[in-house]
Design an enzyme around this catalytic site. Structure first.
Site, PDB file in Angstrom:
ATOM      1  N   ASP A  51      49.520 -26.832  54.748  1.00 42.64           N
ATOM      2  CA  ASP A  51      49.702 -26.867  52.967  1.00 42.64           C
ATOM      3  C   ASP A  51      48.697 -25.556  52.632  1.00 42.64           C
ATOM      4  O   ASP A  51      47.541 -24.948  53.491  1.00 42.64           O
ATOM      5  CB  ASP A  51      49.224 -27.914  52.583  1.00 42.64           C
ATOM      6  CG  ASP A  51      49.978 -28.885  52.332  1.00 42.64           C
ATOM      7  OD1 ASP A  51      51.291 -28.826  52.187  1.00 42.64           O
ATOM      8  OD2 ASP A  51      49.946 -29.948  51.987  1.00 42.64           O
ATOM      9  N   TYR A 109      44.406 -34.583  63.029  1.00 35.39           N
ATOM     10  CA  TYR A 109      43.552 -33.860  61.754  1.00 35.39           C
ATOM     11  C   TYR A 109      42.176 -34.410  61.829  1.00 35.39           C
ATOM     12  O   TYR A 109      41.863 -35.668  62.062  1.00 35.39           O
ATOM     13  CB  TYR A 109      44.531 -33.787  60.722  1.00 35.39           C
ATOM     14  CG  TYR A 109      45.739 -33.333  59.969  1.00 35.39           C
ATOM     15  CD1 TYR A 109      45.732 -31.686  59.715  1.00 35.39           C
ATOM     16  CD2 TYR A 109      46.813 -33.816  60.668  1.00 35.39           C
ATOM     17  CE1 TYR A 109      47.143 -31.057  59.811  1.00 35.39           C
ATOM     18  CE2 TYR A 109      47.710 -33.184  60.642  1.00 35.39           C
ATOM     19  CZ  TYR A 109      48.201 -32.031  59.737  1.00 35.39           C
ATOM     20  OH  TYR A 109      49.001 -31.060  59.643  1.00 35.39           O
TER      21      TYR A 109
END
EC number: 5.4.99.12
Length: 247
Positions: A51, A109
């Protein structure tokens, strides 16, 4: 011939990975550099779409070329053409059916929270003034491994067919003035990691109980979970593939 590009980028300057109208993306920036290098349009496919504002220490993209290339020479050329915010770590040839997105078996992540006001890490971590209970946050993180459906952490308007993800690792650790959350799964939903971190932070601040996480996940309701934390503290750090893709 198919090649994998191992990329890193500072997401601050981009509206995410994927090409979109009226906004600068990493994919568009890379394809423009490839067009200059090859004097023709070369499309790339990424392992996933980060994003706006999210960083990557490793994102894999694939491209198809008509003939074999000197990988090191192309890496040097692209790093010359690309802006400072994007770097090519390596380029290597893979089998024709290897797909940057669909062949990936795991993604990792990391999210960084700063416990002190540090102007030098401000762009890459989320500063929280109040003390967080790391033990409670890790107790809650372990609960994630018992579930598959994570609709409660997904962005509401998304075009996925399933909300199932297999999380294999989720843990917090303290490194000096940083709290680092590492999470690994076969796939992630849009906004999922930031929503998980936001929920775990509320547990760490004693706004929620550890047991509340069971109710939140089983509700399948995004409004029950915590707010999404800032994108600037999130890094895609690793994309894993089976060794069988290599030539």
């Amino acid at each position: 011939m198919r090649y994998f590009l191992d990329l890193a980028y500072d997401g601050s300057a981009f509206h995410g990975w994927q090409i979109q109208p009226n906004a600068i993306s990493v994919q568009e920036t890379l394809e423009k550099a490839l067009a200059v290098a090859f004097q023709k349009k070369i499309g790339v496919v990424g392992a996933g779409r980060t994003d706006t504002g999210v960083h990557a220490k490793q994102l894999i993209a694939h491209l198809d070329l008509e003939k074999q290339i000197d990988e090191r020479q192309l890496q040097f050329k692209l790093n010359t053409l690309l802006p400072d915010e994007v770097g090519v770590n390596s380029i290597y040839r893979v089998k024709e059916d290897a797909h940057a997105r669909f062949t990936a078996i795991a993604r990792e992540y990391k999210y960084y929270i700063s416990t002190t006001k540090d102007p030098f890490s401000n762009s890459y971590s989320y500063y929280i003034k109040k003390e967080l209970d790391l033990q409670r946050m890790n107790e809650a993180a372990k609960i994630l491994l018992n579930y598959k459906d994570f609709k409660c952490f997904s962005k509401s308007k998304t075009d996925v067919f399933t909300y199932n993800c297999a999380i294999s690792f989720a843990n917090w650790e303290q490194k000096d003035n940083l709290l680092v959350f590492t999470i690994k799964a076969d796939r992630f939903l849009r906004n999922m990691v930031r929503a998980i971190v936001g929920t775990l932070v509320e547990i760490g601040l004693h706004k929620l109980k550890v047991e509340d996480l069971y109710t939140i996940i089983e509700s399948r309701n995004r409004s029950k979970a915590g707010k999404s934390v800032d994108a600037k503290g999130l890094f895609l750090t690793k994309v894993e593939y089976p060794n069988s893709i290599l030539i």
